[in-house]
Design a protein around this motif. Sequence first.
Motif, PDB file in Angstrom:
ATOM      1  N   GLU A  13       0.800  -1.224   0.000  1.00 47.26           N
ATOM      2  CA  GLU A  13       0.000   0.000   0.000  1.00 47.26           C
ATOM      3  C   GLU A  13       0.835   1.277   0.000  1.00 47.26           C
ATOM      4  O   GLU A  13       0.295   2.375  -0.046  1.00 47.26           O
ATOM      5  N   LYS A  15       2.363   2.733   2.352  1.00 44.71           N
ATOM      6  CA  LYS A  15       2.161   3.556   3.542  1.00 44.71           C
ATOM      7  C   LYS A  15       3.430   3.497   4.386  1.00 44.71           C
ATOM      8  O   LYS A  15       4.084   2.462   4.462  1.00 44.71           O
ATOM      9  N   TYR A  38      -1.103   0.975  12.149  1.00 41.27           N
ATOM     10  CA  TYR A  38      -2.370   1.114  11.423  1.00 41.27           C
ATOM     11  C   TYR A  38      -3.481   0.281  12.039  1.00 41.27           C
ATOM     12  O   TYR A  38      -4.650   0.632  11.910  1.00 41.27           O
ATOM     13  N   LYS A  41      -4.661   2.525  14.560  1.00 40.89           N
ATOM     14  CA  LYS A  41      -4.825   3.871  13.984  1.00 40.89           C
ATOM     15  C   LYS A  41      -4.123   4.945  14.820  1.00 40.89           C
ATOM     16  O   LYS A  41      -4.645   6.032  15.046  1.00 40.89           O
ATOM     17  N   PRO A  59      -4.122  10.263  10.470  1.00 38.47           N
ATOM     18  CA  PRO A  59      -5.124  10.808   9.548  1.00 38.47           C
ATOM     19  C   PRO A  59      -5.029  10.118   8.177  1.00 38.47           C
ATOM     20  O   PRO A  59      -4.084   9.391   7.897  1.00 38.47           O
ATOM     21  N   GLU A  60      -5.998  10.398   7.337  1.00 38.52           N
ATOM     22  CA  GLU A  60      -6.015   9.842   5.985  1.00 38.52           C
ATOM     23  C   GLU A  60      -4.847  10.389   5.169  1.00 38.52           C
ATOM     24  O   GLU A  60      -4.420  11.528   5.358  1.00 38.52           O
ATOM     25  N   ASN A  61      -4.340   9.578   4.265  1.00 37.69           N
ATOM     26  CA  ASN A  61      -3.244   9.949   3.369  1.00 37.69           C
ATOM     27  C   ASN A  61      -2.001  10.426   4.119  1.00 37.69           C
ATOM     28  O   ASN A  61      -1.351  11.383   3.710  1.00 37.69           O
ATOM     29  N   ASN A  86      -1.227  14.314   4.000  1.00 38.96           N
ATOM     30  CA  ASN A  86      -0.777  14.862   5.280  1.00 38.96           C
ATOM     31  C   ASN A  86       0.619  14.329   5.557  1.00 38.96           C
ATOM     32  O   ASN A  86       0.855  13.129   5.447  1.00 38.96           O
TER      33      ASN A  86
END
Length: 165
Positions: A13, A15, A38, A41, A59-61, A86
């Motif tokens: 992904e 991330k 993750y 979160k 947060p997202e992204n 972010n």
Amino acid sequence: VEYNVHSYIDTEELKPLRFYKKRFLRGITTEETINFDYKNKRMKWEYSKPFITKELPIPENIQDLLSSLYFFRRKDIQMHKSYPLNIVYNGDFWPVNVTLDETVDIEVSRSRYFHCAISGISSNLNQKITGFNNFKAYFSLDKKRLPVLFRMRTRIGSLSGVLQE
């Protein structure tokens, strides 16, 4: 000035999983670490001098400074479209909007060119880090979307990085 920066990224992904920065500046060494969880979160940010630690929501992204260069790898990109993300830096979140402004061919070694998109980056983070609002990153427009080149102006001069191989 010496910087060592490591970003560990999930290969599926893209991330960030862990970020580590060690900086030597004016005789002082500082370290910054971010661990991303993750499943829960949450992320844990630590800084060495003075010692500070923070637990933060993810947060997202979310990206770190280095993993953000790989943000476009999985995106279906279009020119002149805005891509929000972010970036966690210095224990805070910095919203960033990236647009792909134009294309150019970049030579990275003898007779090796990449057709690239030049990104326009809008964020107060540029001002915070360098004192200027001018960071340009060049991404290949092939399926790999490699970060081929970046350029920025800093208080001590211009800085650039180019893909070697």
